[in-house]
Design an enzyme around this catalytic site. Structure first.
Site, PDB file in Angstrom:
ATOM      1  N   LYS A 150       0.805  -1.234   0.000  1.00 34.10           N
ATOM      2  CA  LYS A 150       0.000   0.000   0.000  1.00 34.10           C
ATOM      3  C   LYS A 150       0.838   1.283   0.000  1.00 34.10           C
ATOM      4  O   LYS A 150       0.394   2.309  -0.490  1.00 34.10           O
ATOM      5  CB  LYS A 150      -0.958   0.005   1.200  1.00 34.10           C
ATOM      6  N   ALA A 190      -4.744   0.804   8.538  1.00 31.09           N
ATOM      7  CA  ALA A 190      -6.209   0.889   8.626  1.00 31.09           C
ATOM      8  C   ALA A 190      -6.615   2.022   9.569  1.00 31.09           C
ATOM      9  O   ALA A 190      -7.511   2.811   9.261  1.00 31.09           O
ATOM     10  CB  ALA A 190      -6.776  -0.443   9.111  1.00 31.09           C
ATOM     11  N   GLU A 231      -6.471  13.338  -2.888  1.00 32.52           N
ATOM     12  CA  GLU A 231      -6.207  14.054  -1.639  1.00 32.52           C
ATOM     13  C   GLU A 231      -6.161  13.128  -0.406  1.00 32.52           C
ATOM     14  O   GLU A 231      -5.226  13.202   0.404  1.00 32.52           O
ATOM     15  CB  GLU A 231      -7.289  15.139  -1.458  1.00 32.52           C
TER      16      GLU A 231
HETATM   17  P1  NDP Z   1      -0.696  -2.652  10.359  1.00 32.67           P
HETATM   18  O1  NDP Z   1       0.292  -3.755  10.451  1.00 32.67           O
HETATM   19  O2  NDP Z   1      -0.400  -1.437   9.585  1.00 32.67           O
HETATM   20  O3  NDP Z   1      -1.107  -2.189  11.858  1.00 32.67           O
HETATM   21  C1  NDP Z   1      -1.387  -3.133  12.876  1.00 32.67           C
HETATM   22  C2  NDP Z   1      -1.824  -2.395  14.132  1.00 32.67           C
HETATM   23  O4  NDP Z   1      -2.192  -3.391  15.107  1.00 32.67           O
HETATM   24  C3  NDP Z   1      -0.749  -1.528  14.771  1.00 32.67           C
HETATM   25  O5  NDP Z   1      -1.317  -0.407  15.383  1.00 32.67           O
HETATM   26  C4  NDP Z   1      -0.169  -2.481  15.837  1.00 32.67           C
HETATM   27  O6  NDP Z   1       0.434  -1.805  16.942  1.00 32.67           O
HETATM   28  C5  NDP Z   1      -1.424  -3.164  16.301  1.00 32.67           C
HETATM   29  N1  NDP Z   1      -1.153  -4.451  16.937  1.00 32.67           N
HETATM   30  C6  NDP Z   1      -0.779  -5.593  16.309  1.00 32.67           C
HETATM   31  N2  NDP Z   1      -0.575  -6.566  17.240  1.00 32.67           N
HETATM   32  C7  NDP Z   1      -0.827  -5.991  18.461  1.00 32.67           C
HETATM   33  C8  NDP Z   1      -0.795  -6.475  19.800  1.00 32.67           C
HETATM   34  N3  NDP Z   1      -0.446  -7.736  20.087  1.00 32.67           N
HETATM   35  N4  NDP Z   1      -1.127  -5.618  20.803  1.00 32.67           N
HETATM   36  C9  NDP Z   1      -1.501  -4.337  20.523  1.00 32.67           C
HETATM   37  N5  NDP Z   1      -1.521  -3.812  19.263  1.00 32.67           N
HETATM   38  C10 NDP Z   1      -1.204  -4.645  18.253  1.00 32.67           C
HETATM   39  O7  NDP Z   1      -2.039  -3.369   9.794  1.00 32.67           O
HETATM   40  P2  NDP Z   1      -3.288  -2.662   9.075  1.00 32.67           P
HETATM   41  O8  NDP Z   1      -3.588  -1.390   9.760  1.00 32.67           O
HETATM   42  O9  NDP Z   1      -3.078  -2.654   7.615  1.00 32.67           O
HETATM   43  O10 NDP Z   1      -4.425  -3.746   9.362  1.00 32.67           O
HETATM   44  C11 NDP Z   1      -5.007  -3.871  10.646  1.00 32.67           C
HETATM   45  C12 NDP Z   1      -6.227  -4.754  10.544  1.00 32.67           C
HETATM   46  O11 NDP Z   1      -7.176  -4.124   9.678  1.00 32.67           O
HETATM   47  C13 NDP Z   1      -5.965  -6.145   9.904  1.00 32.67           C
HETATM   48  O12 NDP Z   1      -6.641  -7.109  10.679  1.00 32.67           O
HETATM   49  C14 NDP Z   1      -6.581  -6.044   8.526  1.00 32.67           C
HETATM   50  O13 NDP Z   1      -7.087  -7.292   8.076  1.00 32.67           O
HETATM   51  C15 NDP Z   1      -7.723  -5.075   8.776  1.00 32.67           C
HETATM   52  N6  NDP Z   1      -8.171  -4.368   7.577  1.00 32.67           N
HETATM   53  C16 NDP Z   1      -9.490  -4.506   7.223  1.00 32.67           C
HETATM   54  C17 NDP Z   1      -9.977  -3.880   6.102  1.00 32.67           C
HETATM   55  C18 NDP Z   1     -11.412  -4.080   5.714  1.00 32.67           C
HETATM   56  O14 NDP Z   1     -11.788  -3.668   4.614  1.00 32.67           O
HETATM   57  N7  NDP Z   1     -12.248  -4.639   6.583  1.00 32.67           N
HETATM   58  C19 NDP Z   1      -9.130  -3.005   5.263  1.00 32.67           C
HETATM   59  C20 NDP Z   1      -7.765  -2.882   5.750  1.00 32.67           C
HETATM   60  C21 NDP Z   1      -7.318  -3.561   6.868  1.00 32.67           C
HETATM   61  P3  NDP Z   1       1.992  -1.323  16.904  1.00 32.67           P
HETATM   62  O15 NDP Z   1       2.061  -0.158  15.966  1.00 32.67           O
HETATM   63  O16 NDP Z   1       2.275  -0.930  18.310  1.00 32.67           O
HETATM   64  O17 NDP Z   1       2.778  -2.497  16.415  1.00 32.67           O
END
Ligand code: NDP
Length: 279
Positions: free
Chosen positions: A69, A132, A81
């Site tokens: 992405k 996300a 934007e």
């Molecule tokens: P990223 O890897 O960019 O972000 C993951 C986030 O989860 C970070 O804030 C991370 O924290 C946090 N996290 C992960 N593990 C833990 C943990 N054990 N304890 C606390 N925080 C945790 O992933 P995305 O943002 O791209 O995706 C996140 C979710 O969104 C996924 O499950 C994905 O499938 C879903 N999604 C759904 C969509 C939809 O259309 N329904 C579209 C896009 C995504 P830290 O920064 O501290 O590591």
């Protein structure tokens, strides 16, 4: 379908469990759109070739999912934007001047949220500060949310989103360090779990539902399985809930509209998505 349909698709890896293809092709068939949607497993190192291939073959659009992405941005010609503000692209549209990068993840979330409540004026706790969360925070702020809190383990990532929202929109955003169980702010109307926590086996989302504000709406972004333990706990505490299936469905519908100009039937897409998820 003609012998030379318009081509669209998705570049991600892993791609084997991506259910998007089913709902996109169902919409094309239902509306008589002469197009195909191809789910492609593309390694990070191969993304430039994949985009060149899409250009050479005259694709009208493609989606990018993990891990492409951000990397895709330098391969495109223009950014819309919201994609510029979010700093990530999940949908590329073939325009006269080349590829335009859009981000429809946050818009998909808003489309889903609007079924329960209007985003304008809301006070929203967002859990997580990844791609996300960033897309959801930016779109909520652009839609007039009054106040946001972004809670994350890694405070610097939450602070980056807060700085962006405070600088570029009229919403107020505060970064919150999230290292132990968190309580929902008393003035919050909406909570969004935008972490990857909550997938089966990934652990419990550390948010307390012991005392929650009246009328709270609790959302999860995880589309599969949609009824997460987080949402079940929220419902038991009296909150209204919204699952991640609606976000996925709505971003897919927006992508089709951007590529073909047709606003597709979400019920048709939803049925195909449910079958793909169940199968
Ligand atoms: P990223 O890897 O960019 O972000 C993951 C986030 O989860 C970070 O804030 C991370 O924290 C946090 N996290 C992960 N593990 C833990 C943990 N054990 N304890 C606390 N925080 C945790 O992933 P995305 O943002 O791209 O995706 C996140 C979710 O969104 C996924 O499950 C994905 O499938 C879903 N999604 C759904 C969509 C939809 O259309 N329904 C579209 C896009 C995504 P830290 O920064 O501290 O590591």
């Amino acid at each position: 379908m003609s012998l030379l349909p318009a081509l669209t698709g998705s570049f991600s890896t892993p791609a084997v469990d991506n259910p998007t293809v089913a709902m996109m092709e169902a919409a094309y068939a239902h509306h008589g759109i002469d197009a195909r949607y191809v789910n492609c497993d593309v390694a990070a190192a191969d993304l430039p070739d994949a985009v060149r291939g899409a250009t050479a073959m005259g694709w009208i659009g493609f989606n990018c999912s993990l891990p492409h992405k951000v990397a895709v941005i330098e391969l495109l010609d223009e950014l819309a934007e919201s994609a510029r503000l979010i700093g990530a692209v999940n949908c590329a549209v073939r325009g006269d001047g080349g590829w335009i990068g859009e981000n429809t993840d946050g818009q998909g979330f808003l489309g889903s949220l609007r079924i329960l409540t209007e985003p304008a004026g809301q006070r929203v706790l967002i859990l997580g500060a990844g791609g996300a969360a960033r897309a959801i925070a930016v779109e909520l702020a652009l839609a007039g949310a009054a106040e946001l809190w972004v809670a994350n383990r890694n405070l610097a990532k939450a602070a980056e989103i807060a700085d962006l929202v405070n600088a570029e929109t009229s919403s107020t955003c505060t970064a919150v360090e999230w290292r132990q169980e968190l309580t929902v702010p008393a003035s919050a109307n909406v909570v969004v779990n935008a972490t990857s926590l909550g997938l089966p086996g990934s652990g419990v989302v550390p948010l307390s539902f012991d005392v929650i504000p009246m009328g709270l709406v609790v959302c999860d972004v995880i589309p599969n399985p949609p009824d997460t333990e987080f949402l079940q706990r929220a419902r038991q505490a009296g909150a209204r809930t919204l699952d991640g299936r609606g976000m996925l469905l709505n971003q897919g519908a927006i992508n089709i509209q951007l590529w073909t100009g047709v606003d597709p039937d979400r019920e048709v897409m939803g049925r195909a998505l449910d079958q793909a998820i169940a199968g």
